[in-house]
Design a protein around this motif. Structure first.
Motif, PDB file in Angstrom:
ATOM      1  N   VAL A   1       7.976  -8.069  -7.701  1.00  0.00           N
ATOM      2  CA  VAL A   1       6.726  -8.744  -7.417  1.00  0.00           C
ATOM      3  C   VAL A   1       5.900  -8.702  -8.693  1.00  0.00           C
ATOM      4  O   VAL A   1       5.297  -7.693  -9.014  1.00  0.00           O
ATOM      5  CB  VAL A   1       5.947  -8.045  -6.273  1.00  0.00           C
TER       6      VAL A   1
ATOM      7  N   TYR B   1       0.613 -11.950  -1.156  1.00  0.00           N
ATOM      8  CA  TYR B   1       1.931 -12.081  -0.541  1.00  0.00           C
ATOM      9  C   TYR B   1       1.725 -12.730   0.817  1.00  0.00           C
ATOM     10  O   TYR B   1       0.946 -12.237   1.648  1.00  0.00           O
ATOM     11  CB  TYR B   1       2.611 -10.718  -0.388  1.00  0.00           C
TER      12      TYR B   1
ATOM     13  N   TRP C   1       5.210  -4.084  -7.994  1.00  0.00           N
ATOM     14  CA  TRP C   1       5.886  -3.196  -7.068  1.00  0.00           C
ATOM     15  C   TRP C   1       7.107  -3.901  -6.489  1.00  0.00           C
ATOM     16  O   TRP C   1       7.111  -5.118  -6.276  1.00  0.00           O
ATOM     17  CB  TRP C   1       4.958  -2.778  -5.936  1.00  0.00           C
TER      18      TRP C   1
ATOM     19  N   ARG D   1       9.639  -5.182  -3.717  1.00  0.00           N
ATOM     20  CA  ARG D   1       9.524  -5.587  -2.311  1.00  0.00           C
ATOM     21  C   ARG D   1      10.860  -5.384  -1.640  1.00  0.00           C
ATOM     22  O   ARG D   1      11.890  -5.857  -2.113  1.00  0.00           O
ATOM     23  CB  ARG D   1       9.101  -7.049  -2.194  1.00  0.00           C
TER      24      ARG D   1
ATOM     25  N   PHE E   1       6.488  -2.601   0.187  1.00  0.00           N
ATOM     26  CA  PHE E   1       6.232  -2.672  -1.245  1.00  0.00           C
ATOM     27  C   PHE E   1       6.165  -1.237  -1.744  1.00  0.00           C
ATOM     28  O   PHE E   1       5.476  -0.403  -1.141  1.00  0.00           O
ATOM     29  CB  PHE E   1       4.912  -3.393  -1.530  1.00  0.00           C
TER      30      PHE E   1
END
Length: 195
Positions: A35, A57, A71, A73, A82
């Motif tokens: 991400v 998101y 982070w 996902r 996440f």
């Protein structure tokens, strides 16, 4: 490592919520995607740095949320997770005919308490976020062992239960005990909205 917990729907009026143990280890059978880009490392392992960027998101489950950029996902069954080291955001939606209450969330935490190593209850309260009223619960627990180092750490956990028109979303946030993530967790929970 498996972070799944069993779901039990006691009655139609009881809101059931899934909460997984949070760790830096990959979720068994999960799919991971990046991400955005990574933010600089915080001085304390559990702290999210002040310079952390957040990105939107949008889920096909009918919600959107702001999460830290960079982070990983993961998909864990019906949950979206996440994670970055021992910091985790877990979101899961379930049918819920009525809005959660302090008492219903307390009841729904009983299986979590029974199955989580080192579980210690905190407070359960009603609060407001941009999406509306929400019930929040705090507790601590031990993390699952890291897949590489076998390290177990103490986690501070905050769970926010959002509700709208027969659907609940449990947003569970965890990080190393003592971490100062008040502002980042506010960005995440204020960044939740139904779509």
């Amino acid at each position: 490592m498996n972070v799944r917990r069993n779901v039990r729907f006691a009655t139609a009026a009881t809101l059931a919520i899934l909460v997984g143990a949070c760790s830096s280890a990959p979720v068994s059978g999960s799919k991971a995607t990046a991400v955005g880009t990574s933010a600089p490392e915080a001085a304390v392992a559990g702290d999210i740095p002040d310079s952390q960027a957040f990105v939107g998101y949008a889920s096909s489950d009918g919600y959107s949320i702001k999460v830290p950029e960079g982070w990983a996902r993961l998909t864990d069954g019906a949950a979206t997770v996440f994670t970055d080291k021992f910091k985790t955001i877990r979101i899961e939606t379930i049918p819920a005919p009525t809005a959660p209450t302090v008492d219903s969330v307390k009841t729904d935490l009983a299986p979590v308490a029974a199955s989580s190593k080192g579980y210690a209850a905190g407070k359960i309260t009603a609060v407001s976020r941009k999406a509306g009223p929400v019930i929040t619960a705090t507790y601590t627990q031990d993390s699952a062992p890291n897949a590489v180092t076998s390290k177990v750490i103490r986690l501070d956990v905050e769970r926010y239960v959002f509700w709208k028109a027969g659907k609940a979303a449990a947003v569970t946030l965890s990080s190393a005990a003592g971490s100062d993530n008040v502002d980042p967790w506010m960005i995440v929970t204020d960044g939740f909205s139904w779509t």
